[in-house]
Design a protein around this motif. Sequence first.
Motif, PDB file in Angstrom:
ATOM      1  N   ASN A  28     -55.225  38.540 -53.466  1.00  0.00           N
ATOM      2  CA  ASN A  28     -56.470  39.163 -53.003  1.00  0.00           C
ATOM      3  C   ASN A  28     -56.611  39.038 -51.490  1.00  0.00           C
ATOM      4  OD1 ASN A  28     -58.163  40.392 -55.097  1.00  0.00           O
ATOM      5  ND2 ASN A  28     -58.149  38.381 -56.057  1.00  0.00           N
ATOM      6  N   LYS A  29     -56.167  37.909 -50.946  1.00  0.00           N
ATOM      7  CA  LYS A  29     -56.200  37.711 -49.499  1.00  0.00           C
ATOM      8  C   LYS A  29     -55.287  38.727 -48.807  1.00  0.00           C
ATOM      9  CE  LYS A  29     -57.029  35.247 -45.681  1.00  0.00           C
ATOM     10  NZ  LYS A  29     -58.365  35.014 -45.108  1.00  0.00           N
ATOM     11  N   ILE A  30     -54.150  39.016 -49.413  1.00  0.00           N
ATOM     12  CA  ILE A  30     -53.210  39.982 -48.838  1.00  0.00           C
ATOM     13  C   ILE A  30     -53.812  41.390 -48.831  1.00  0.00           C
ATOM     14  CG2 ILE A  30     -50.991  41.148 -49.197  1.00  0.00           C
ATOM     15  CD1 ILE A  30     -49.904  38.471 -50.257  1.00  0.00           C
ATOM     16  N   VAL A  31     -54.395  41.799 -49.968  1.00  0.00           N
ATOM     17  CA  VAL A  31     -54.881  43.180 -50.064  1.00  0.00           C
ATOM     18  C   VAL A  31     -56.122  43.407 -49.204  1.00  0.00           C
ATOM     19  CG1 VAL A  31     -53.902  43.543 -52.355  1.00  0.00           C
ATOM     20  CG2 VAL A  31     -56.244  42.721 -52.160  1.00  0.00           C
ATOM     21  N   VAL A  32     -56.980  42.391 -49.058  1.00  0.00           N
ATOM     22  CA  VAL A  32     -58.225  42.595 -48.321  1.00  0.00           C
ATOM     23  C   VAL A  32     -57.984  42.687 -46.817  1.00  0.00           C
ATOM     24  CG1 VAL A  32     -58.955  40.211 -47.828  1.00  0.00           C
ATOM     25  CG2 VAL A  32     -60.678  41.960 -48.402  1.00  0.00           C
ATOM     26  N   THR A  33     -56.786  42.313 -46.368  1.00  0.00           N
ATOM     27  CA  THR A  33     -56.464  42.465 -44.954  1.00  0.00           C
ATOM     28  C   THR A  33     -56.116  43.914 -44.599  1.00  0.00           C
ATOM     29  OG1 THR A  33     -54.139  41.894 -45.356  1.00  0.00           O
ATOM     30  CG2 THR A  33     -55.623  40.096 -44.761  1.00  0.00           C
ATOM     31  N   GLU A  34     -55.870  44.741 -45.639  1.00  0.00           N
ATOM     32  CA  GLU A  34     -55.473  46.124 -45.381  1.00  0.00           C
ATOM     33  C   GLU A  34     -56.477  47.159 -45.886  1.00  0.00           C
ATOM     34  OE1 GLU A  34     -51.442  47.391 -45.975  1.00  0.00           O
ATOM     35  OE2 GLU A  34     -50.697  45.335 -46.086  1.00  0.00           O
ATOM     36  N   ILE A  35     -57.128  46.883 -47.017  1.00  0.00           N
ATOM     37  CA  ILE A  35     -58.093  47.848 -47.559  1.00  0.00           C
ATOM     38  C   ILE A  35     -59.403  47.140 -47.877  1.00  0.00           C
ATOM     39  CG2 ILE A  35     -56.422  49.515 -48.458  1.00  0.00           C
ATOM     40  CD1 ILE A  35     -56.581  48.207 -51.138  1.00  0.00           C
ATOM     41  N   ASP A  36     -60.465  47.925 -48.020  1.00  0.00           N
ATOM     42  CA  ASP A  36     -61.809  47.371 -48.197  1.00  0.00           C
ATOM     43  C   ASP A  36     -62.005  46.799 -49.602  1.00  0.00           C
ATOM     44  OD1 ASP A  36     -62.719  47.952 -45.596  1.00  0.00           O
ATOM     45  OD2 ASP A  36     -63.051  50.053 -46.142  1.00  0.00           O
ATOM     46  N   PRO A  37     -62.859  45.755 -49.711  1.00  0.00           N
ATOM     47  CA  PRO A  37     -62.977  44.984 -50.956  1.00  0.00           C
ATOM     48  C   PRO A  37     -63.503  45.755 -52.165  1.00  0.00           C
ATOM     49  CG  PRO A  37     -64.650  44.321 -49.372  1.00  0.00           C
ATOM     50  CD  PRO A  37     -63.680  45.168 -48.637  1.00  0.00           C
ATOM     51  N   THR A 208     -63.405  52.894 -46.205  1.00  0.00           N
ATOM     52  CA  THR A 208     -62.279  53.804 -45.992  1.00  0.00           C
ATOM     53  C   THR A 208     -61.387  53.821 -47.231  1.00  0.00           C
ATOM     54  OG1 THR A 208     -62.299  53.350 -43.613  1.00  0.00           O
ATOM     55  CG2 THR A 208     -60.295  54.326 -44.534  1.00  0.00           C
ATOM     56  N   TRP A 209     -61.118  55.013 -47.734  1.00  0.00           N
ATOM     57  CA  TRP A 209     -60.243  55.146 -48.898  1.00  0.00           C
ATOM     58  C   TRP A 209     -58.850  55.567 -48.437  1.00  0.00           C
ATOM     59  CZ3 TRP A 209     -62.729  57.467 -53.911  1.00  0.00           C
ATOM     60  CH2 TRP A 209     -63.890  56.732 -54.226  1.00  0.00           C
ATOM     61  N   LEU A 210     -57.887  54.751 -48.782  1.00  0.00           N
ATOM     62  CA  LEU A 210     -56.499  55.056 -48.435  1.00  0.00           C
ATOM     63  C   LEU A 210     -55.714  55.291 -49.719  1.00  0.00           C
ATOM     64  CD1 LEU A 210     -55.889  52.297 -45.723  1.00  0.00           C
ATOM     65  CD2 LEU A 210     -56.406  54.715 -45.347  1.00  0.00           C
ATOM     66  N   PRO A 211     -55.000  56.415 -49.819  1.00  0.00           N
ATOM     67  CA  PRO A 211     -54.208  56.696 -51.031  1.00  0.00           C
ATOM     68  C   PRO A 211     -53.113  55.650 -51.209  1.00  0.00           C
ATOM     69  CG  PRO A 211     -53.657  58.241 -49.277  1.00  0.00           C
ATOM     70  CD  PRO A 211     -54.859  57.492 -48.810  1.00  0.00           C
TER      71      PRO A 211
END
Length: 308
Positions: A28-37, A208-211
């Motif tokens: 979760n720490k990895i993903v939240v650094t790139e996309i919104d929670p 922000t939504w990223l595909p």
Amino acid sequence: MKSHKSQILIIIAFISIYVIWGSTYVFNKIVVTEIDPFFIGFIRFMTAGTLILIIAKFLKLNLKISKKQFLNCCIAGFLFLVYGNGVFVWALKYVDSGFAALLASTQPLFVLLLMRLVDRKPMQKKSIFGVLLGLLGMYLLVSQQDITASEGSLLGIFMIFTCVLSWSYGSVFVSKANLPQSFFVSTGYQMLAAGTMLLVGSLIFNETWLPPLSWSTDLQLSMLFLIFFGSIVAFTSFNYLLKTVSTEKVATSAFVNPIIAMLLGWYVLNEVLTLQSIIASVILLSGVYFITSRKRIAKVTADESIKP
């Protein structure tokens, strides 16, 4: 006497809830650094919830749900997954994953205090001692200047405690609520309800939504792990263990998960592991042990423990 095959399954299931759930903090720490929670939560729980109900249909479980049960699933989904998980993941922007896992391990303490307020029954001496140890451990954790001096850390710590409170109240609520008989089906509906609410929250906060195809490889692999292993495999193992071993044994994940999270955070993300954090974790987890050693609390915390 359990067969050799069932004993192997039990061992594999325990490894799943220990290692997989303990590692979800790091992912979760990895993903939240790139996309919104909230966007993370929407993707994760909508996908996992859909897959769970497909599996339930394949297993010929009853998917029917009453209006009251659906409402209770929505409430539980909000307490556990929208606030308890969505806000928790947001707070990981400001707090190390291992540190956050230790804060999350205080959930049995919150459950005990909430049940004390609901049932108005005096606490046993062992529980009171556990609460005091838990409070001391929490103080030692959050009083570290090197940790609390970083920008946003105090806000992150405060929000994590509100998430733990949300999960704790959700645990008490679910223990009394009218929900689908199958815990597997109930979780599927909770995840779908939470995914919908997180979608709305993501739109409200203009995230922000990223595909997925534009995500980094680390992000893609982390999300796949969270969906398939964190939300489905570990949960299935958890559900299996509740039916085959005592709830007190299942509740031991509350002690192992923070240790796994701290070690992975130190090894994978180079998070600082201070001597004070180690001492605080020993004191805090000792307090959790004294609290969860009460059968009633152990059952509640095992039924719904906080797993980001």
